[in-house]
Design a protein around this motif. Structure first.
Motif, PDB file in Angstrom:
ATOM      1  N   ALA A  41       0.843  -1.195   0.000  1.00 61.09           N
ATOM      2  CA  ALA A  41       0.000   0.000   0.000  1.00 61.09           C
ATOM      3  C   ALA A  41       0.880   1.247   0.000  1.00 61.09           C
ATOM      4  O   ALA A  41       1.794   1.362   0.830  1.00 61.09           O
ATOM      5  CB  ALA A  41      -0.910   0.001   1.222  1.00 61.09           C
ATOM      6  N   ALA A  57     -14.307  -4.013   2.170  1.00 64.91           N
ATOM      7  CA  ALA A  57     -13.991  -2.917   3.076  1.00 64.91           C
ATOM      8  C   ALA A  57     -14.519  -3.270   4.460  1.00 64.91           C
ATOM      9  O   ALA A  57     -15.576  -3.909   4.585  1.00 64.91           O
ATOM     10  CB  ALA A  57     -14.629  -1.620   2.592  1.00 64.91           C
ATOM     11  N   LYS A  86       1.900   3.024   3.224  1.00 62.05           N
ATOM     12  CA  LYS A  86       2.706   2.266   4.194  1.00 62.05           C
ATOM     13  C   LYS A  86       4.015   1.761   3.584  1.00 62.05           C
ATOM     14  O   LYS A  86       4.806   1.138   4.281  1.00 62.05           O
ATOM     15  CB  LYS A  86       1.905   1.053   4.690  1.00 62.05           C
ATOM     16  CG  LYS A  86       0.552   1.386   5.305  1.00 62.05           C
ATOM     17  CD  LYS A  86       0.724   2.002   6.674  1.00 62.05           C
ATOM     18  CE  LYS A  86      -0.636   2.242   7.337  1.00 62.05           C
ATOM     19  NZ  LYS A  86      -1.356   1.003   7.645  1.00 62.05           N
ATOM     20  N   THR A 116      -9.560  -3.788   2.015  1.00 62.24           N
ATOM     21  CA  THR A 116      -9.119  -2.457   1.599  1.00 62.24           C
ATOM     22  C   THR A 116      -8.070  -1.863   2.533  1.00 62.24           C
ATOM     23  O   THR A 116      -7.325  -0.971   2.116  1.00 62.24           O
ATOM     24  CB  THR A 116     -10.314  -1.492   1.521  1.00 62.24           C
ATOM     25  OG1 THR A 116     -10.973  -1.424   2.796  1.00 62.24           O
ATOM     26  CG2 THR A 116     -11.314  -1.949   0.463  1.00 62.24           C
ATOM     27  N   ASP A 117      -7.999  -2.322   3.777  1.00 64.40           N
ATOM     28  CA  ASP A 117      -7.020  -1.776   4.726  1.00 64.40           C
ATOM     29  C   ASP A 117      -5.863  -2.742   4.988  1.00 64.40           C
ATOM     30  O   ASP A 117      -5.179  -2.630   5.996  1.00 64.40           O
ATOM     31  CB  ASP A 117      -7.694  -1.389   6.044  1.00 64.40           C
ATOM     32  CG  ASP A 117      -8.311  -2.571   6.785  1.00 64.40           C
ATOM     33  OD1 ASP A 117      -8.656  -3.581   6.112  1.00 64.40           O
ATOM     34  OD2 ASP A 117      -8.452  -2.498   8.017  1.00 64.40           O
ATOM     35  N   ASP A 118      -5.643  -3.673   4.074  1.00 63.04           N
ATOM     36  CA  ASP A 118      -4.517  -4.607   4.185  1.00 63.04           C
ATOM     37  C   ASP A 118      -3.338  -4.063   3.386  1.00 63.04           C
ATOM     38  O   ASP A 118      -3.387  -4.046   2.147  1.00 63.04           O
ATOM     39  CB  ASP A 118      -4.938  -5.978   3.658  1.00 63.04           C
ATOM     40  CG  ASP A 118      -3.824  -7.019   3.732  1.00 63.04           C
ATOM     41  OD1 ASP A 118      -2.690  -6.680   4.106  1.00 63.04           O
ATOM     42  OD2 ASP A 118      -4.109  -8.191   3.394  1.00 63.04           O
ATOM     43  N   PRO A 119      -2.253  -3.634   4.039  1.00 63.38           N
ATOM     44  CA  PRO A 119      -1.127  -3.055   3.299  1.00 63.38           C
ATOM     45  C   PRO A 119      -0.306  -4.083   2.535  1.00 63.38           C
ATOM     46  O   PRO A 119       0.456  -3.724   1.636  1.00 63.38           O
ATOM     47  CB  PRO A 119      -0.291  -2.388   4.390  1.00 63.38           C
ATOM     48  CG  PRO A 119      -0.585  -3.180   5.629  1.00 63.38           C
ATOM     49  CD  PRO A 119      -2.033  -3.580   5.496  1.00 63.38           C
ATOM     50  N   GLY A 167      -7.586  -5.357   8.290  1.00 60.00           N
ATOM     51  CA  GLY A 167      -6.154  -5.480   8.047  1.00 60.00           C
ATOM     52  C   GLY A 167      -5.750  -6.835   7.493  1.00 60.00           C
ATOM     53  O   GLY A 167      -6.563  -7.584   6.946  1.00 60.00           O
ATOM     54  N   THR A 213     -14.466  -0.919  11.530  1.00 60.90           N
ATOM     55  CA  THR A 213     -13.572   0.150  11.089  1.00 60.90           C
ATOM     56  C   THR A 213     -12.243  -0.366  10.574  1.00 60.90           C
ATOM     57  O   THR A 213     -11.558   0.342   9.833  1.00 60.90           O
ATOM     58  CB  THR A 213     -13.298   1.136  12.238  1.00 60.90           C
ATOM     59  OG1 THR A 213     -12.719   0.430  13.354  1.00 60.90           O
ATOM     60  CG2 THR A 213     -14.586   1.814  12.689  1.00 60.90           C
ATOM     61  N   GLU A 214     -11.847  -1.595  10.946  1.00 57.09           N
ATOM     62  CA  GLU A 214     -10.586  -2.143  10.466  1.00 57.09           C
ATOM     63  C   GLU A 214     -10.594  -3.667  10.519  1.00 57.09           C
ATOM     64  O   GLU A 214     -11.243  -4.276  11.358  1.00 57.09           O
ATOM     65  CB  GLU A 214      -9.393  -1.590  11.266  1.00 57.09           C
ATOM     66  CG  GLU A 214      -9.428  -1.896  12.741  1.00 57.09           C
ATOM     67  CD  GLU A 214      -8.240  -1.317  13.492  1.00 57.09           C
ATOM     68  OE1 GLU A 214      -7.345  -0.740  12.850  1.00 57.09           O
ATOM     69  OE2 GLU A 214      -8.212  -1.436  14.718  1.00 57.09           O
ATOM     70  N   THR A 273      -2.825  -6.031  -1.129  1.00 63.30           N
ATOM     71  CA  THR A 273      -3.511  -5.047  -1.954  1.00 63.30           C
ATOM     72  C   THR A 273      -4.077  -5.715  -3.209  1.00 63.30           C
ATOM     73  O   THR A 273      -3.727  -6.855  -3.533  1.00 63.30           O
ATOM     74  CB  THR A 273      -2.553  -3.932  -2.358  1.00 63.30           C
ATOM     75  OG1 THR A 273      -1.488  -4.502  -3.143  1.00 63.30           O
ATOM     76  CG2 THR A 273      -1.963  -3.230  -1.134  1.00 63.30           C
TER      77      THR A 273
END
Length: 327
Positions: free
Chosen positions: A162, A277, A165, A249-252, A287, A284-285, A255
């Protein structure tokens, strides 16, 4: 190949869930691997067995609650640690030069052979986390698999990290990790609270990874292995199982470009890619790791369960489908 099952034992310690029975089995090169088995007394030929392929240097106990969930919903389940990790760790880590290819073509293959002996004729499915999605395809017997669910599966090409990050991840995984490995002869990750201690071959793969994994592991791999990039590519292309690739979507790490890069190798498989997401399920997360946390038992776990049962994606998740092959 010799197969050994441990008798008795307390199993995986997880309050409120069915404990797995400790098992041991040998890879073709004689290395002893260890894990946990959830097995019912039923002998129905259509009862599937699920192998859980871990992320890099994550011990198999991490997946025990998810394994118990699958067991409660009609599957027998095996988790195991790759060579060098937790239950499969040797007395001395320095000098263990296992890499990602070893984890796939030796360790995952040994786990599949164990299941073939233990559950002859039964369908075998896989849930693979992160590097597990590559490792499962490197096992020579992977062409026999029925269905595969991957979560954040990729092989750590730095350009796929990401963007927000990327600099920090480059410093952590491509500078600090190989430097400490050169000093200790393995990566002492537990001292840093990052993950399990890691064999030097895995560190070499990860820290030097290029756009094509097979070129990297053959160019920078163990001397004298005689590995052929074409053989490794063909190994993945023999997989014909139906694949559901889940990315967040919040996994660095996992992706969309990273997941697509790995999925491209499985061109003989029927592939679906869901990009979720956290807000899709009211969080909210999530990961790279939390998919397997118990708090997602009622939201994310049924997604994997549905696909393992009948190859279907629940209607509630179809909006997140971004890539798929015609089925």
């Amino acid at each position: 190949m010799q197969t050994i099952e441990a008798k008795g034992g307390a199993g995986v310690e997880a309050v409120g869930v069915q404990a797995g029975i400790p098992v041991r089995f040998e890879a073709a090169d004689g290395y002893c691997l260890a894990g946990f088995l959830w097995q019912t007394g039923e002998t129905r030929p259509d009862r599937s067995v699920v192998l859980i392929a871990c992320a890099t240097s994550v011990r198999c106990r991490y997946y025990s609650r998810f394994a118990s969930y699958l067991f409660d919903h009609g599957f027998d389940v095996l988790t195991f640690d790759y060579r060098g990790i937790d239950q499969s760790r040797p007395q001395r880590m320095r000098g263990l030069d296992a890499d990602w290819v070893d984890w796939g073509e030796k360790d995952v293959e040994a786990a599949l052979a164990f299941l073939a002996l233990r559950f002859p004729g039964r369908p075998v499915d896989v849930v693979a986390h992160s590097i597990g999605g590559l490792a499962i395809g490197l096992a020579p017997s992977s062409h026999r698999l029925r269905r595969i669910v991957t979560v954040g599966a990729q092989y750590a090409y730095w350009r796929d990290y990401a963007p927000a990050k990327r600099r920090r991840m480059l410093w952590k995984w491509h500078v600090v990790m190989p430097l400490l490995t050169a000093l200790f002869g393995y990566f002492p990750a537990k001292r840093l609270g990052w993950m399990e201690d890691t064999p030097q071959g895995v560190v070499r793969n990860w820290s030097r990874m290029g756009a094509h994994f097979e070129d990297t592991v053959c160019r920078s791999g163990k001397g004298g292995t005689g590995r052929d990039p074409q053989v490794l590519r063909q190994r993945l292309r023999q997989v014909t199982a139906s694949i559901l690739a889940i990315s967040l979507t919040d996994d660095p790490h996992g992706t969309v470009p990273a997941v697509r890069r790995l999925l491209a190798y499985f061109d003989a498989a029927k592939r679906r890619h869901l990009h979720l997401a956290p807000s899709d399920i009211g969080h909210t997360e999530i990961g790279h790791f939390a998919f397997f946390h118990d708090r997602f038992r009622a939201t994310l776990w049924p997604l994997a369960l549905s696909f393992l049962r009948d190859g279907a994606v629940p209607d509630a998740f179809l909006h997140a489908l971004i890539d798929h092959d015609s089925l």
